[in-house]
Every structure is written in structure tokens, then in C-alpha cells.
Motif scaffolding. Sequence first.
Motif, PDB file in Angstrom:
ATOM      1  N   THR A 215      -4.495  -5.319 -10.001  1.00 20.44           N
ATOM      2  CA  THR A 215      -5.354  -4.305 -10.609  1.00 20.44           C
ATOM      3  C   THR A 215      -6.128  -3.553  -9.537  1.00 20.44           C
ATOM      4  O   THR A 215      -6.535  -4.163  -8.525  1.00 20.44           O
ATOM      5  CB  THR A 215      -6.359  -4.963 -11.591  1.00 20.44           C
ATOM      6  OG1 THR A 215      -7.367  -4.011 -11.924  1.00 20.44           O
ATOM      7  CG2 THR A 215      -7.021  -6.198 -11.020  1.00 20.44           C
ATOM      8  N   ALA A 216      -6.340  -2.261  -9.780  1.00 19.06           N
ATOM      9  CA  ALA A 216      -7.151  -1.468  -8.854  1.00 19.06           C
ATOM     10  C   ALA A 216      -8.597  -1.957  -8.825  1.00 19.06           C
ATOM     11  O   ALA A 216      -9.353  -1.608  -7.923  1.00 19.06           O
ATOM     12  CB  ALA A 216      -7.096   0.008  -9.238  1.00 19.06           C
ATOM     13  N   SER A 217      -8.991  -2.785  -9.804  1.00 18.57           N
ATOM     14  CA  SER A 217     -10.342  -3.347  -9.772  1.00 18.57           C
ATOM     15  C   SER A 217     -10.489  -4.387  -8.669  1.00 18.57           C
ATOM     16  O   SER A 217     -11.601  -4.739  -8.279  1.00 18.57           O
ATOM     17  CB  SER A 217     -10.682  -3.988 -11.117  1.00 18.57           C
ATOM     18  OG  SER A 217     -10.723  -2.989 -12.098  1.00 18.57           O
ATOM     19  N   VAL A 218      -9.356  -4.919  -8.188  1.00 21.10           N
ATOM     20  CA  VAL A 218      -9.330  -5.833  -7.035  1.00 21.10           C
ATOM     21  C   VAL A 218      -8.245  -5.295  -6.097  1.00 21.10           C
ATOM     22  O   VAL A 218      -7.093  -5.757  -6.153  1.00 21.10           O
ATOM     23  CB  VAL A 218      -9.006  -7.287  -7.455  1.00 21.10           C
ATOM     24  CG1 VAL A 218      -9.034  -8.223  -6.245  1.00 21.10           C
ATOM     25  CG2 VAL A 218      -9.956  -7.769  -8.536  1.00 21.10           C
ATOM     26  N   PRO A 219      -8.580  -4.314  -5.259  1.00 16.65           N
ATOM     27  CA  PRO A 219      -7.512  -3.662  -4.485  1.00 16.65           C
ATOM     28  C   PRO A 219      -6.624  -4.635  -3.703  1.00 16.65           C
ATOM     29  O   PRO A 219      -5.417  -4.415  -3.577  1.00 16.65           O
ATOM     30  CB  PRO A 219      -8.290  -2.711  -3.571  1.00 16.65           C
ATOM     31  CG  PRO A 219      -9.510  -2.364  -4.388  1.00 16.65           C
ATOM     32  CD  PRO A 219      -9.883  -3.643  -5.090  1.00 16.65           C
ATOM     33  N   ALA A 220      -7.196  -5.753  -3.217  1.00 14.14           N
ATOM     34  CA  ALA A 220      -6.377  -6.696  -2.440  1.00 14.14           C
ATOM     35  C   ALA A 220      -5.265  -7.319  -3.277  1.00 14.14           C
ATOM     36  O   ALA A 220      -4.277  -7.826  -2.723  1.00 14.14           O
ATOM     37  CB  ALA A 220      -7.261  -7.805  -1.852  1.00 14.14           C
ATOM     38  N   SER A 221      -5.385  -7.286  -4.618  1.00 12.92           N
ATOM     39  CA  SER A 221      -4.358  -7.921  -5.461  1.00 12.92           C
ATOM     40  C   SER A 221      -2.994  -7.249  -5.309  1.00 12.92           C
ATOM     41  O   SER A 221      -1.971  -7.859  -5.607  1.00 12.92           O
ATOM     42  CB  SER A 221      -4.791  -7.925  -6.934  1.00 12.92           C
ATOM     43  OG  SER A 221      -4.911  -6.598  -7.417  1.00 12.92           O
ATOM     44  N   ILE A 222      -2.972  -6.006  -4.808  1.00 13.18           N
ATOM     45  CA  ILE A 222      -1.689  -5.324  -4.597  1.00 13.18           C
ATOM     46  C   ILE A 222      -0.838  -6.073  -3.566  1.00 13.18           C
ATOM     47  O   ILE A 222       0.394  -5.909  -3.534  1.00 13.18           O
ATOM     48  CB  ILE A 222      -1.905  -3.848  -4.167  1.00 13.18           C
ATOM     49  CG1 ILE A 222      -0.606  -3.020  -4.244  1.00 13.18           C
ATOM     50  CG2 ILE A 222      -2.456  -3.765  -2.757  1.00 13.18           C
ATOM     51  CD1 ILE A 222      -0.062  -2.834  -5.616  1.00 13.18           C
ATOM     52  N   LEU A 223      -1.466  -6.918  -2.759  1.00 12.97           N
ATOM     53  CA  LEU A 223      -0.693  -7.672  -1.752  1.00 12.97           C
ATOM     54  C   LEU A 223       0.347  -8.574  -2.412  1.00 12.97           C
ATOM     55  O   LEU A 223       1.306  -8.995  -1.762  1.00 12.97           O
ATOM     56  CB  LEU A 223      -1.620  -8.505  -0.847  1.00 12.97           C
ATOM     57  CG  LEU A 223      -2.619  -7.697  -0.009  1.00 12.97           C
ATOM     58  CD1 LEU A 223      -3.459  -8.638   0.838  1.00 12.97           C
ATOM     59  CD2 LEU A 223      -1.901  -6.682   0.874  1.00 12.97           C
ATOM     60  N   GLN A 224       0.180  -8.864  -3.705  1.00 14.72           N
ATOM     61  CA  GLN A 224       1.220  -9.636  -4.420  1.00 14.72           C
ATOM     62  C   GLN A 224       2.562  -8.909  -4.394  1.00 14.72           C
ATOM     63  O   GLN A 224       3.601  -9.520  -4.554  1.00 14.72           O
ATOM     64  CB  GLN A 224       0.802  -9.877  -5.872  1.00 14.72           C
ATOM     65  CG  GLN A 224      -0.403 -10.796  -6.011  1.00 14.72           C
ATOM     66  CD  GLN A 224      -0.830 -10.940  -7.471  1.00 14.72           C
ATOM     67  OE1 GLN A 224      -0.025 -10.842  -8.380  1.00 14.72           O
ATOM     68  NE2 GLN A 224      -2.116 -11.179  -7.681  1.00 14.72           N
ATOM     69  N   PHE A 225       2.512  -7.584  -4.188  1.00 10.54           N
ATOM     70  CA  PHE A 225       3.739  -6.790  -4.144  1.00 10.54           C
ATOM     71  C   PHE A 225       4.308  -6.678  -2.734  1.00 10.54           C
ATOM     72  O   PHE A 225       5.357  -6.065  -2.545  1.00 10.54           O
ATOM     73  CB  PHE A 225       3.473  -5.370  -4.659  1.00 10.54           C
ATOM     74  CG  PHE A 225       3.890  -5.153  -6.076  1.00 10.54           C
ATOM     75  CD1 PHE A 225       5.188  -5.421  -6.485  1.00 10.54           C
ATOM     76  CD2 PHE A 225       2.984  -4.678  -7.012  1.00 10.54           C
ATOM     77  CE1 PHE A 225       5.574  -5.209  -7.798  1.00 10.54           C
ATOM     78  CE2 PHE A 225       3.357  -4.466  -8.327  1.00 10.54           C
ATOM     79  CZ  PHE A 225       4.661  -4.731  -8.723  1.00 10.54           C
ATOM     80  N   HIS A 226       3.610  -7.216  -1.728  1.00 10.63           N
ATOM     81  CA  HIS A 226       4.108  -7.084  -0.352  1.00 10.63           C
ATOM     82  C   HIS A 226       5.054  -8.241  -0.050  1.00 10.63           C
ATOM     83  O   HIS A 226       4.783  -9.380  -0.405  1.00 10.63           O
ATOM     84  CB  HIS A 226       2.934  -7.072   0.640  1.00 10.63           C
ATOM     85  CG  HIS A 226       3.316  -6.515   1.971  1.00 10.63           C
ATOM     86  ND1 HIS A 226       4.017  -7.244   2.903  1.00 10.63           N
ATOM     87  CD2 HIS A 226       3.131  -5.290   2.510  1.00 10.63           C
ATOM     88  CE1 HIS A 226       4.234  -6.485   3.967  1.00 10.63           C
ATOM     89  NE2 HIS A 226       3.698  -5.288   3.754  1.00 10.63           N
ATOM     90  N   SER A 227       6.166  -7.931   0.613  1.00 13.31           N
ATOM     91  CA  SER A 227       7.161  -8.990   0.819  1.00 13.31           C
ATOM     92  C   SER A 227       6.786  -9.928   1.963  1.00 13.31           C
ATOM     93  O   SER A 227       7.371 -10.995   2.108  1.00 13.31           O
ATOM     94  CB  SER A 227       8.532  -8.367   1.084  1.00 13.31           C
ATOM     95  OG  SER A 227       8.448  -7.534   2.212  1.00 13.31           O
ATOM     96  N   LYS A 228       5.803  -9.546   2.786  1.00  7.10           N
ATOM     97  CA  LYS A 228       5.438 -10.411   3.914  1.00  7.10           C
ATOM     98  C   LYS A 228       3.924 -10.393   4.123  1.00  7.10           C
ATOM     99  O   LYS A 228       3.419  -9.870   5.124  1.00  7.10           O
ATOM    100  CB  LYS A 228       6.155  -9.918   5.175  1.00  7.10           C
ATOM    101  CG  LYS A 228       6.753 -11.054   5.974  1.00  7.10           C
ATOM    102  CD  LYS A 228       7.644 -10.593   7.079  1.00  7.10           C
ATOM    103  CE  LYS A 228       7.911 -11.751   8.018  1.00  7.10           C
ATOM    104  NZ  LYS A 228       8.214 -11.326   9.365  1.00  7.10           N
ATOM    105  N   ALA A 229       3.197 -10.913   3.149  1.00  8.00           N
ATOM    106  CA  ALA A 229       1.731 -10.967   3.246  1.00  8.00           C
ATOM    107  C   ALA A 229       1.301 -12.427   3.317  1.00  8.00           C
ATOM    108  O   ALA A 229       1.747 -13.254   2.516  1.00  8.00           O
ATOM    109  CB  ALA A 229       1.090 -10.299   2.044  1.00  8.00           C
ATOM    110  N   THR A 230       0.459 -12.734   4.287  1.00 15.07           N
ATOM    111  CA  THR A 230      -0.031 -14.102   4.469  1.00 15.07           C
ATOM    112  C   THR A 230      -1.551 -14.089   4.420  1.00 15.07           C
ATOM    113  O   THR A 230      -2.179 -13.206   5.010  1.00 15.07           O
ATOM    114  CB  THR A 230       0.420 -14.655   5.830  1.00 15.07           C
ATOM    115  OG1 THR A 230       1.838 -14.559   5.902  1.00 15.07           O
ATOM    116  CG2 THR A 230       0.007 -16.108   6.016  1.00 15.07           C
TER     117      THR A 230
END
Length: 260
Positions: A215-230
Amino acid sequence: MEVIIQSSKQEACALGARWIARLLRQKPRAVLGLATGSTPVLLYKELIRLHREEGLDFSGVTTFNLDEYLGLAPEHPASYHHFMQENLFRHINIAPENTHIPDGQATDVPATCRAYEEKIQAAGGIDLQILGIGGDGHIGFNEPSSSLTSRTRIKSLTQRTRQDNAPFFEKPEDIPQHVITMGVGTIMDAREIVLLAFGQGKAAPISATVEGPITASVPASILQFHSKATLLLDEEAAGDLKRAEYYRWVHDNKPDWQKV
Ligand code: PGA
């Protein structure tokens, strides 16, 4: 998304520095995305130590910082230009012309932002982006409600973020209202992302980022869509994670070839 929980922020930063060192040894001309704030200070200290004691070479490296306050000169003690000089750049062998930070004194802000995006493109894109996270879930200065596809642009800070950053300014009224920040989309274009978070104040935004809805209410949550986020966390920042035991098991049982 990979979640790595370490016993302390020192351990997490040592691992983060090894992560960066591994990339620089594989790719000496790597492009790094860098963050400011209290979170990466120890990471930068460890990189400086690796440079001094183990010859970690930054001579071919290019860097792009996430953000800068609008209205602050580079020499202002609270500017991110000043922060980067003091906490990293002047201690390592990086070429000043290879370091990039948004211009806090830009007069034509949209043109400055477009040029920043073009420079990232011209450098071949960001190989590894380092991130912190705000108490409200922001990354860069992309405050809640930021478009999840946004590019580098002007943003207005929330009062909460201004309060969080108050210790770096003499008077509350000195804290700028506006910043230039890479967009969420700009950050997501990095080939790899490592987000660091330490302390109890980060437990809620980390659990929302990892185990909440995108959700844009938690911008960091978009990292769930990144294929290589740690995510590199200390115990306190991991305190609200429901699946913490699983994340620990995954990390402790990695095949040797995956270990850093
Ligand atoms: P901090 O800020 O590292 O000072 O906690 C993180 C952020 O706002 O992104």
C-alpha cells in the motif's frame, strides 16, 4: 523478500558491509545507491574500515544518494551533502565527480529531478541500493501516499518526519518542509536492494512492510514486488514479525554458495 535478523546493529552493519564489498570485488565499477540518517552510519564506518584495513577499492565506484533537503547549501551541517562527506566520502578513495546527491539549491526543481534520473540511467542504473526506513514506512523521503511508481521529484515532509529529524537542526523552524527524493519507482529499478532497520521504533513499519498489504500508506511495502530485496534487521526492529522464526531458519540453513 529476504529477512535477515542479526543480534545487534553492529552485526547487521558488518554483514551489510560484506555484502557491498562482495559486489565491489565482483564489479569494481558498480553503481551504489546510498542513504543518510542515523541508520547507515555504522555501515559506512565498517566500509571505511574495510577500505583502510583490507584495501576495499572505491576508485571505480559511482554513487547516487536518495535525497536532499531543499534550501540547504552543501556545507550546511544538516545537509545530506555534508553528511556523506563526513560519514563516508572523505574517508575512502572515491572520485568526487562520481558521487551524486540531489541539489538542495536547485532553482528549476523539475529539470534538476529529470537530470538526476538521466544521470542514473547514463551510469547504467543502480546495482545495489541501500535504504533506511522511516517510522511511518517511508523510503527515501517518499512519505505515505507517495505514488508507488514515482520518479525523482519534490516532496513535502510530514510533521512526524520533521520531528524525527529535529535533532539535526538547531531550531524546529530550521527543518525544511521540502526535499528532493528519488521516487519509489526509481528505487525499485535498482537491481538489488538492502534495507537496514534498527531499534524498537522500526518494529511497526518493518512488520507492515514485510507482512502487511502492499500500500502507498507504507511505501516500503512495495519492496514485496522486488525480486532481490533484503532486510537487515536487529532483534528490536524484528520484534513485531509474526514469521521471525521462519526467517531465522532460512538464514541459518542457507547452502554455502548463498552465504555472504
Ligand atoms: P533514520 O531515518 O535512519 O534516521 O532512522 C531513516 C529514514 O527516515 O529513512
